[in-house]
Design an enzyme around this catalytic site. Sequence first.
Site, PDB file in Angstrom:
ATOM      1  N   GLU A 259     -14.346   2.556   2.393  1.00  0.00           N
ATOM      2  CA  GLU A 259     -12.883   2.458   2.227  1.00  0.00           C
ATOM      3  C   GLU A 259     -12.509   2.009   0.819  1.00  0.00           C
ATOM      4  O   GLU A 259     -11.818   1.004   0.646  1.00  0.00           O
ATOM      5  CB  GLU A 259     -12.321   1.442   3.242  1.00  0.00           C
ATOM      6  CG  GLU A 259     -12.650   1.718   4.692  1.00  0.00           C
ATOM      7  CD  GLU A 259     -12.306   0.542   5.621  1.00  0.00           C
ATOM      8  OE1 GLU A 259     -12.075  -0.586   5.128  1.00  0.00           O
ATOM      9  OE2 GLU A 259     -12.261   0.761   6.835  1.00  0.00           O
ATOM     10  N   PRO A 260     -12.949   2.709  -0.215  1.00  0.00           N
ATOM     11  CA  PRO A 260     -12.626   2.259  -1.572  1.00  0.00           C
ATOM     12  C   PRO A 260     -11.158   2.522  -1.900  1.00  0.00           C
ATOM     13  O   PRO A 260     -10.614   3.552  -1.518  1.00  0.00           O
ATOM     14  CB  PRO A 260     -13.527   3.129  -2.451  1.00  0.00           C
ATOM     15  CG  PRO A 260     -13.682   4.395  -1.672  1.00  0.00           C
ATOM     16  CD  PRO A 260     -13.703   3.982  -0.218  1.00  0.00           C
ATOM     17  N   GLY A 261     -10.538   1.575  -2.580  1.00  0.00           N
ATOM     18  CA  GLY A 261      -9.158   1.768  -3.037  1.00  0.00           C
ATOM     19  C   GLY A 261      -9.108   1.618  -4.549  1.00  0.00           C
ATOM     20  O   GLY A 261      -9.192   2.590  -5.303  1.00  0.00           O
ATOM     21  N   ARG A 262      -9.057   0.369  -4.973  1.00  0.00           N
ATOM     22  CA  ARG A 262      -8.926   0.025  -6.386  1.00  0.00           C
ATOM     23  C   ARG A 262      -9.897   0.773  -7.303  1.00  0.00           C
ATOM     24  O   ARG A 262      -9.500   1.293  -8.345  1.00  0.00           O
ATOM     25  CB  ARG A 262      -9.196  -1.486  -6.525  1.00  0.00           C
ATOM     26  CG  ARG A 262      -8.870  -2.063  -7.882  1.00  0.00           C
ATOM     27  CD  ARG A 262      -9.382  -3.521  -7.992  1.00  0.00           C
ATOM     28  NE  ARG A 262      -8.991  -4.354  -6.864  1.00  0.00           N
ATOM     29  CZ  ARG A 262      -7.833  -5.016  -6.785  1.00  0.00           C
ATOM     30  NH1 ARG A 262      -6.979  -4.973  -7.774  1.00  0.00           N
ATOM     31  NH2 ARG A 262      -7.549  -5.736  -5.706  1.00  0.00           N
ATOM     32  N   TYR A 302      -1.135 -13.067  -8.094  1.00  0.00           N
ATOM     33  CA  TYR A 302      -2.487 -13.645  -8.139  1.00  0.00           C
ATOM     34  C   TYR A 302      -2.874 -14.184  -9.512  1.00  0.00           C
ATOM     35  O   TYR A 302      -4.042 -14.494  -9.736  1.00  0.00           O
ATOM     36  CB  TYR A 302      -3.571 -12.612  -7.811  1.00  0.00           C
ATOM     37  CG  TYR A 302      -3.328 -11.593  -6.753  1.00  0.00           C
ATOM     38  CD1 TYR A 302      -3.159 -11.974  -5.421  1.00  0.00           C
ATOM     39  CD2 TYR A 302      -3.349 -10.235  -7.056  1.00  0.00           C
ATOM     40  CE1 TYR A 302      -2.993 -11.000  -4.437  1.00  0.00           C
ATOM     41  CE2 TYR A 302      -3.188  -9.269  -6.074  1.00  0.00           C
ATOM     42  CZ  TYR A 302      -3.008  -9.668  -4.765  1.00  0.00           C
ATOM     43  OH  TYR A 302      -2.865  -8.709  -3.811  1.00  0.00           O
ATOM     44  N   CYS A 330      14.575 -12.908 -12.795  1.00  0.00           N
ATOM     45  CA  CYS A 330      14.935 -14.332 -12.825  1.00  0.00           C
ATOM     46  C   CYS A 330      13.985 -15.178 -12.005  1.00  0.00           C
ATOM     47  O   CYS A 330      14.339 -15.713 -10.949  1.00  0.00           O
ATOM     48  CB  CYS A 330      16.372 -14.492 -12.367  1.00  0.00           C
ATOM     49  SG  CYS A 330      17.464 -13.566 -13.445  1.00  0.00           S
ATOM     50  N   TYR A 360      -2.529  -0.930  -6.675  1.00  0.00           N
ATOM     51  CA  TYR A 360      -1.702  -2.089  -6.332  1.00  0.00           C
ATOM     52  C   TYR A 360      -0.607  -2.317  -7.371  1.00  0.00           C
ATOM     53  O   TYR A 360      -0.240  -3.442  -7.691  1.00  0.00           O
ATOM     54  CB  TYR A 360      -2.568  -3.343  -6.114  1.00  0.00           C
ATOM     55  CG  TYR A 360      -3.633  -3.116  -5.073  1.00  0.00           C
ATOM     56  CD1 TYR A 360      -3.302  -3.068  -3.724  1.00  0.00           C
ATOM     57  CD2 TYR A 360      -4.967  -2.866  -5.434  1.00  0.00           C
ATOM     58  CE1 TYR A 360      -4.266  -2.807  -2.759  1.00  0.00           C
ATOM     59  CE2 TYR A 360      -5.940  -2.596  -4.469  1.00  0.00           C
ATOM     60  CZ  TYR A 360      -5.573  -2.579  -3.138  1.00  0.00           C
ATOM     61  OH  TYR A 360      -6.528  -2.315  -2.188  1.00  0.00           O
TER      62      TYR A 360
END
Length: 403
Positions: A259-262, A302, A330, A360
């Site tokens: 399940e690779p994403g990044r 993060y 703001c 992301y």
Amino acid sequence: MLTTLAQELGTPTYIYSADLMREKARAFQEALRGLPTLVCFAVKANSNLAVLNLFKESGLGLDLVSGGELARARKINLAGEKIVFSGVGKTDQEILDALHYGSKGIFAFMVESMEELARIEALAKTAGKVARVGIRFNPNIDAKTHPHISTGKKENKFGIEEKDVLKSISQYKNSAHVLIRGLSIHIGSQLIDLKPIERAFTKLKKLADTVHAKNPLEFVDLGGGLGVPYENEKIPSFEAYGSLVRKIFGKSPYRLVFEPGRALCAESGVLLSRVLIRKKAKPQDFLILDAGMNDLMRPALYGSYHPITLVSTSATPKGQKAFRIVGPVCETSDAFAMGRKLSDSVAPGDLVTLDLAGAYGFSMANQYNTRCRPAEVLVEGNQYRVIRPREKLEDLFREESTQ
Ligand SMILES: *Cc1c(COP(=O)(O)O)cnc(C)c1O
């Protein structure tokens, strides 16, 4: 190209390289060549339909975490057998939609609690369906990544501990509506060290073999999580990752799900933004960009690092100077970098890119401060196409009433 895109489409704008995404998909599959695999791109990393379709055409399936993402899979006509559905809190409607996906439902639900398993069984029964599931095993391993994206420790909300995995297997052994076909893990994201991955794989293999001896399993799902070099970190290559997979699962009887994403899309994207104001201040000037935390949330969420590149400057280049690079929203947390060096010639109107923003980035963007989400552009060779126009102001409050 970037200057032209800024002129034609405005800023901030996400720009992705189709060629690089395809290359990553190819290289990932190449590293696993010869193994029985199902590689599912994690939709939440970049959910644009054109991007999903690109990965589909590269041979990948999709890993979902919501009914919304299931609707995206349907929109690109992805076969159900190439879909896995993860997530700790699936609603009844989401489970039903996945059971009714296509003619045979999806490849598997990755189940994260005993309670969810009972819900899925009940819903499958009412729907007259059989749910294929994988049990997400929480191996209690510290992935050595940012605590907010660590998911494989026992105190995290994800997955099921070993004794309950075994319990679920015997409990659902004769179920007519739930078929436990595999086990899965996903210990975290932006992993830059193979050691915790190896420990997790080893634990998973051992547990799978124990189960398999009595209750044959079809697959193990090794999750995603491989990192990318945001700050020149040394990242294990796809080949090194592939060798580790081969070492542990090479001779196993299981089909291997990933399940690779990044790792497939972060490096393929930048967020192009314009400098609005250079505000004189001590100890460092502020560069206020037209992109903010609502457009690219990772630094605020993060404390993540993104390289920032000055694309063009009207003035003649000078020496480097440290800047505080922030957005217009703001919130004090709306900051991309503190003490970041750029050419001292940087001035309002200049373009910068926030790099490695293909994962992301847009998928986490929101409209806070009533700001329209950026346009998204896919570049292919020397052509580009807008795969999502900039949001329009009237779209932001079309459904609201003044009373
Ligand atoms: C987010 C997620 C992924 C993808 O993680 P990356 O770090 O982007 O590879 C894979 N599987 C599950 C279950 C996830 O939640």
